[in-house]
Design an enzyme around this catalytic site. Sequence first.
Site, PDB file in Angstrom:
ATOM      1  N   HIS A 261       2.587   4.851 -15.745  1.00 60.89           N
ATOM      2  CA  HIS A 261       2.384   3.607 -15.005  1.00 60.89           C
ATOM      3  C   HIS A 261       0.987   3.528 -14.398  1.00 60.89           C
ATOM      4  O   HIS A 261       0.517   4.475 -13.753  1.00 60.89           O
ATOM      5  CB  HIS A 261       3.429   3.475 -13.902  1.00 60.89           C
ATOM      6  CG  HIS A 261       3.459   2.115 -13.278  1.00 60.89           C
ATOM      7  ND1 HIS A 261       4.129   1.060 -13.850  1.00 60.89           N
ATOM      8  CD2 HIS A 261       2.875   1.640 -12.163  1.00 60.89           C
ATOM      9  CE1 HIS A 261       3.974  -0.009 -13.097  1.00 60.89           C
ATOM     10  NE2 HIS A 261       3.212   0.309 -12.067  1.00 60.89           N
ATOM     11  N   HIS A 298       5.806   2.338  -2.918  1.00 64.69           N
ATOM     12  CA  HIS A 298       4.503   2.585  -2.302  1.00 64.69           C
ATOM     13  C   HIS A 298       4.386   1.823  -0.987  1.00 64.69           C
ATOM     14  O   HIS A 298       5.140   0.879  -0.730  1.00 64.69           O
ATOM     15  CB  HIS A 298       3.356   2.233  -3.249  1.00 64.69           C
ATOM     16  CG  HIS A 298       3.412   0.831  -3.778  1.00 64.69           C
ATOM     17  ND1 HIS A 298       4.324   0.409  -4.718  1.00 64.69           N
ATOM     18  CD2 HIS A 298       2.644  -0.250  -3.512  1.00 64.69           C
ATOM     19  CE1 HIS A 298       4.127  -0.862  -5.009  1.00 64.69           C
ATOM     20  NE2 HIS A 298       3.123  -1.283  -4.286  1.00 64.69           N
ATOM     21  N   ASP A 304      -1.781  -6.015   3.050  1.00 69.07           N
ATOM     22  CA  ASP A 304      -0.573  -6.754   2.708  1.00 69.07           C
ATOM     23  C   ASP A 304      -0.594  -7.003   1.199  1.00 69.07           C
ATOM     24  O   ASP A 304      -1.634  -6.872   0.553  1.00 69.07           O
ATOM     25  CB  ASP A 304      -0.521  -8.097   3.446  1.00 69.07           C
ATOM     26  CG  ASP A 304      -0.196  -7.936   4.928  1.00 69.07           C
ATOM     27  OD1 ASP A 304      -0.092  -6.781   5.393  1.00 69.07           O
ATOM     28  OD2 ASP A 304      -0.070  -8.963   5.621  1.00 69.07           O
ATOM     29  N   HIS A 334       7.652  -0.447  -0.007  1.00 68.23           N
ATOM     30  CA  HIS A 334       8.417  -1.340  -0.874  1.00 68.23           C
ATOM     31  C   HIS A 334       8.349  -0.817  -2.303  1.00 68.23           C
ATOM     32  O   HIS A 334       7.550   0.059  -2.634  1.00 68.23           O
ATOM     33  CB  HIS A 334       7.908  -2.782  -0.790  1.00 68.23           C
ATOM     34  CG  HIS A 334       6.574  -2.992  -1.433  1.00 68.23           C
ATOM     35  ND1 HIS A 334       5.386  -2.679  -0.827  1.00 68.23           N
ATOM     36  CD2 HIS A 334       6.243  -3.491  -2.656  1.00 68.23           C
ATOM     37  CE1 HIS A 334       4.377  -2.981  -1.627  1.00 68.23           C
ATOM     38  NE2 HIS A 334       4.865  -3.461  -2.749  1.00 68.23           N
TER      39      HIS A 334
END
Length: 395
Positions: A261, A298, A304, A334
Amino acid sequence: MRYHQSGNIPQKRHTIFKSPEDKFYYEQLFGTEGFHGISSLLYHIHRPTQIKSIGEPKDVTPKIAVDKNVTPRMFKGMNVTPEDDFMDSRKFLMVNNDLKMGLSKPRKSMDYFYKNAECDELLYVHQGSGVLKTFVGNLDFFIGDYLIIPRGTIYQVELHSDDTVFFVLESHSPIYTPKRYRNEFGQLLEHSPFCERDIIAPTFVEPKDEKGEFLIKVKKENQITDFIYATHPFDVVGWDGYFYPYKFNIKNFEPITGRIHQPPPVHQNFEGHNFVVCSFCARMYDYHPMAIPAPYNHSNIDSDEVLFYTEGDFMSRNHIDLMDFTLHPGGIVHGPHPGAMERSIGKKFTEEYAVMVDPFRPLKITEEALKVEDPSYKTSWLEDQDKTMEDRSQE
């Protein structure tokens, strides 16, 4: 950006330039960051300074509902209210001192001119088509186009339908392509996920030699003021330079993939002061035999993260609709929704498209955003809560 020239210009800048009728053309330097940043020189039939009147300013400051936010949120863009007027339709959902972003659903073409006097603008075309008309030429736009409009550009938008939808970002700093993809001469490098051929400059149109009363709405410091000018602003006979609006289609972004990834910076498309804009595009998934294509959990401590979902099925999220925004505030972990990681294993490719904005200073939440918020999102990583959301969607 690269050098571009359109129309008629003199052989030497800052010299006498006249029409075939022996009338003077009037030069204008168009640029930002004083005389240091990139710029263009425009040549007008009439002096571009002929103000006839100035109206009272209209305050358009976004109304802040949440000044300090640590809550993951989802805003349902489908529920943002359309408006007839182009500027009235601009509903900002999240803001900080560097940028504002939200959604715009204008129903009608502009019958006036507009100039943002302090912010570069990024308009991403989620739905619809039309023409961006500017004083240096026109850009036809379609679904998937990013329209990058430098501050100070005078423009109109002509819509081809009454259901157009734009993702809108206003930046207090110039919007550029990533510096790490350009050499010391400004040329995009071979490993860049796009090249100069993908960046479309305006098509030159014949200048408007007209006198009368021309309304230009000027925005500065969250106020829109009506200026009436004595001549048509699109009277430019020629221009050259590096500073101009352009378009780039998200489907011309060539994703960078790997055996395992790849982190979000490989998707970066644009940048400004204290933020980046990324394009998540259809691509092959990771091809290590044990790869997990879904993103890992992460914290993005320093920024943000905002995602605007524009096409396809976003594999890391459950119960996401097109036009939705998700906000993951910095410092709060999240990652994929329940089951998303498991579903991704063995998948070969994705057809998703999304625009991501990472601001490096916290975002404030507006009253417009709370009108369209899904309050269940913050607990949607709970397996029981996810099942409840799934049951609701099937009712």
